[in-house]
Scaffold this motif. Sequence first.
Motif, mmCIF file in Angstrom:
data_model
loop_
_atom_site.group_PDB
_atom_site.id
_atom_site.type_symbol
_atom_site.label_atom_id
_atom_site.label_comp_id
_atom_site.label_asym_id
_atom_site.label_seq_id
_atom_site.Cartn_x
_atom_site.Cartn_y
_atom_site.Cartn_z
ATOM 1 N N LEU A 34 0.855 -1.181 0.000
ATOM 2 C CA LEU A 34 0.000 0.000 0.000
ATOM 3 C C LEU A 34 0.890 1.230 0.000
ATOM 4 O O LEU A 34 2.058 1.166 0.393
ATOM 5 N N SER A 35 0.354 2.356 -0.438
ATOM 6 C CA SER A 35 1.156 3.576 -0.455
ATOM 7 C C SER A 35 1.446 4.028 0.973
ATOM 8 O O SER A 35 0.675 3.749 1.911
ATOM 9 N N ALA A 36 2.558 4.750 1.145
ATOM 10 C CA ALA A 36 2.911 5.273 2.465
ATOM 11 C C ALA A 36 1.835 6.215 2.982
ATOM 12 O O ALA A 36 1.549 6.252 4.185
ATOM 13 N N PHE A 37 1.204 6.980 2.069
ATOM 14 C CA PHE A 37 0.145 7.905 2.468
ATOM 15 C C PHE A 37 -1.035 7.143 3.065
ATOM 16 O O PHE A 37 -1.594 7.528 4.096
ATOM 17 N N GLU A 38 -1.427 6.053 2.397
ATOM 18 C CA GLU A 38 -2.566 5.270 2.869
ATOM 19 C C GLU A 38 -2.260 4.586 4.196
ATOM 20 O O GLU A 38 -3.089 4.580 5.115
ATOM 21 N N MET A 39 -1.054 4.015 4.319
ATOM 22 C CA MET A 39 -0.688 3.361 5.571
ATOM 23 C C MET A 39 -0.642 4.365 6.718
ATOM 24 O O MET A 39 -1.102 4.077 7.827
ATOM 25 N N ALA A 40 -0.105 5.546 6.453
ATOM 26 C CA ALA A 40 -0.030 6.570 7.494
ATOM 27 C C ALA A 40 -1.432 7.021 7.909
ATOM 28 O O ALA A 40 -1.715 7.202 9.105
ATOM 29 N N PHE A 41 -2.320 7.207 6.936
ATOM 30 C CA PHE A 41 -3.687 7.660 7.235
ATOM 31 C C PHE A 41 -4.444 6.617 8.044
ATOM 32 O O PHE A 41 -5.018 6.921 9.095
ATOM 33 N N LEU A 48 -6.567 6.693 16.839
ATOM 34 C CA LEU A 48 -7.524 7.537 17.556
ATOM 35 C C LEU A 48 -8.172 6.818 18.723
ATOM 36 O O LEU A 48 -8.771 7.446 19.592
ATOM 37 N N VAL A 49 -8.046 5.490 18.748
ATOM 38 C CA VAL A 49 -8.594 4.713 19.862
ATOM 39 C C VAL A 49 -8.015 5.185 21.195
ATOM 40 O O VAL A 49 -8.684 5.155 22.233
ATOM 41 N N GLY A 50 -6.764 5.636 21.165
ATOM 42 C CA GLY A 50 -6.118 6.054 22.400
ATOM 43 C C GLY A 50 -6.485 7.443 22.870
ATOM 44 O O GLY A 50 -6.145 7.828 23.996
ATOM 45 N N ALA A 184 -2.883 18.891 16.793
ATOM 46 C CA ALA A 184 -2.169 19.335 15.591
ATOM 47 C C ALA A 184 -1.510 18.148 14.903
ATOM 48 O O ALA A 184 -1.585 18.005 13.677
ATOM 49 N N GLY A 185 -0.868 17.273 15.691
ATOM 50 C CA GLY A 185 -0.199 16.122 15.103
ATOM 51 C C GLY A 185 -1.165 15.152 14.460
ATOM 52 O O GLY A 185 -0.965 14.713 13.327
ATOM 53 N N VAL A 186 -2.232 14.823 15.168
ATOM 54 C CA VAL A 186 -3.198 13.848 14.663
ATOM 55 C C VAL A 186 -3.959 14.399 13.459
ATOM 56 O O VAL A 186 -4.067 13.741 12.418
ATOM 57 N N LEU A 187 -4.496 15.614 13.595
ATOM 58 C CA LEU A 187 -5.308 16.174 12.519
ATOM 59 C C LEU A 187 -4.456 16.470 11.289
ATOM 60 O O LEU A 187 -4.911 16.303 10.152
ATOM 61 N N GLY A 188 -3.221 16.906 11.505
ATOM 62 C CA GLY A 188 -2.331 17.155 10.370
ATOM 63 C C GLY A 188 -2.074 15.876 9.589
ATOM 64 O O GLY A 188 -2.143 15.867 8.352
ATOM 65 N N SER A 189 -1.815 14.789 10.310
ATOM 66 C CA SER A 189 -1.562 13.503 9.644
ATOM 67 C C SER A 189 -2.801 13.011 8.904
ATOM 68 O O SER A 189 -2.725 12.552 7.759
ATOM 69 N N LEU A 190 -3.967 13.110 9.544
ATOM 70 C CA LEU A 190 -5.197 12.641 8.918
ATOM 71 C C LEU A 190 -5.531 13.440 7.665
ATOM 72 O O LEU A 190 -5.885 12.872 6.617
ATOM 73 N N LEU A 210 -5.117 -6.162 9.363
ATOM 74 C CA LEU A 210 -4.584 -6.582 10.657
ATOM 75 C C LEU A 210 -3.274 -5.865 10.964
ATOM 76 O O LEU A 210 -3.057 -5.389 12.089
ATOM 77 N N MET A 211 -2.402 -5.758 9.953
ATOM 78 C CA MET A 211 -1.127 -5.076 10.156
ATOM 79 C C MET A 211 -1.339 -3.573 10.412
ATOM 80 O O MET A 211 -0.662 -2.977 11.254
ATOM 81 N N LEU A 212 -2.274 -2.965 9.692
ATOM 82 C CA LEU A 212 -2.572 -1.549 9.888
ATOM 83 C C LEU A 212 -3.148 -1.304 11.284
ATOM 84 O O LEU A 212 -2.823 -0.293 11.927
ATOM 85 N N ALA A 213 -3.994 -2.226 11.728
ATOM 86 C CA ALA A 213 -4.524 -2.105 13.083
ATOM 87 C C ALA A 213 -3.392 -2.197 14.105
ATOM 88 O O ALA A 213 -3.337 -1.422 15.068
ATOM 89 N N GLY A 214 -2.454 -3.132 13.877
ATOM 90 C CA GLY A 214 -1.311 -3.249 14.772
ATOM 91 C C GLY A 214 -0.475 -1.979 14.777
ATOM 92 O O GLY A 214 -0.032 -1.513 15.832
ATOM 93 N N TYR A 215 -0.282 -1.415 13.585
ATOM 94 C CA TYR A 215 0.494 -0.177 13.462
ATOM 95 C C TYR A 215 -0.128 0.944 14.287
ATOM 96 O O TYR A 215 0.553 1.614 15.078
ATOM 97 N N GLY A 216 -1.428 1.163 14.140
ATOM 98 C CA GLY A 216 -2.081 2.253 14.850
ATOM 99 C C GLY A 216 -2.306 1.975 16.324
ATOM 100 O O GLY A 216 -2.066 2.842 17.172
ATOM 101 N N LEU A 217 -2.742 0.771 16.651
ATOM 102 C CA LEU A 217 -3.087 0.460 18.037
ATOM 103 C C LEU A 217 -1.851 0.346 18.920
ATOM 104 O O LEU A 217 -1.863 0.788 20.078
ATOM 105 N N PHE A 218 -0.770 -0.250 18.405
ATOM 106 C CA PHE A 218 0.466 -0.310 19.192
ATOM 107 C C PHE A 218 1.025 1.098 19.432
ATOM 108 O O PHE A 218 1.554 1.388 20.504
#
Length: 312
Positions: A34-41, A48-50, A184-190, A210-218
């Motif tokens: 996947l593109s880096a932009f999509e993975m980052a988004f 945001l769960v945290g 600022a950090g979260v909204l800028g990235s989104l 599953l990997m994207l969930a791991g990336y964000g949740l961890f």
Amino acid sequence: MSAEPTLKGVLLAFAAFAAFSWSDASVKLIEGALSAFEMAFLGAVFGLVGLPFLMKREDRLSDMLRTTSRPLWLLRALAAAVGTITSVTAFTYLSMAEAFALIFLLPSFVTIMSVVFLKEQVGIHRWSAVIIGFIGVLVVLRPGFRELSIGHLAAVFAGLSGAISIVVYRAIGHREKGISLYGAGVLGSLLVCGVLMLPGFAWPSALQWLMLAGYGLFAALATILLMHATAHAPAAVVGPTQYSQMLWAVLFGYLVFGDAVDLPMLLGILLIIGSGLLTLARERVRNVPLPASVVSDPPATALAATDDTAAT
């Protein structure tokens, strides 16, 4: 401060940086499908769960947009977006150890930008640390002796972006709500990643989700753990635990990704880590809890706990 709370803080910090490392390994496992932009988004969306665990009792969601300096808030937002994109790119194209080594230039970048933009007076020890760090980078990269990739450039920019976030915090953090800089950090990235991912968007497979969930949740878990760590232990004690990520990087590289660390790379890594530790050692810390805002983008963690502008 008594030994028991300090030990608890240190253990929480080690757990936090272990979680950050698992987050980075999760995005690397996608292997650029996947593109880096999509993975980052999508990682930011899962992250945001945290948010409820990071907000103080008096905080409101609208406070994420409130600021005492809109230009610096926007700079923080842009730096977080660039830092997230470039860190994802770095871990996609490089071994985890090599990516971390270059991202760990962050303390040197902070020192340089603090002199230029905050007019700090920096002494010989911190300038020596900067020089040692850049020598370490030359040893790792070995320009002219090996092929360099976009991953190397991305890792350097990830460290630079993280340093910008730290300098912004130093400039306005004393009068800004933590939730504002976090926002600022979260909204800028989104926003930035969300727009950039649209042209090449591809629906992730079940395993990629599953990997994207791991990336964000961890990453969210790491942010929460780090916030609690700095509530129990002095920031000067918490800061150096950042470099435990290199141990995880070598472990993941060997067991999961089949990466090897040769002697020149090991020497360069040691020089860069030594540079960062020297910078941390020379910082005068004010013993304040690390705000969650500073760690909402991955590269900004290495010096986030050392909010001081004194010369040494």
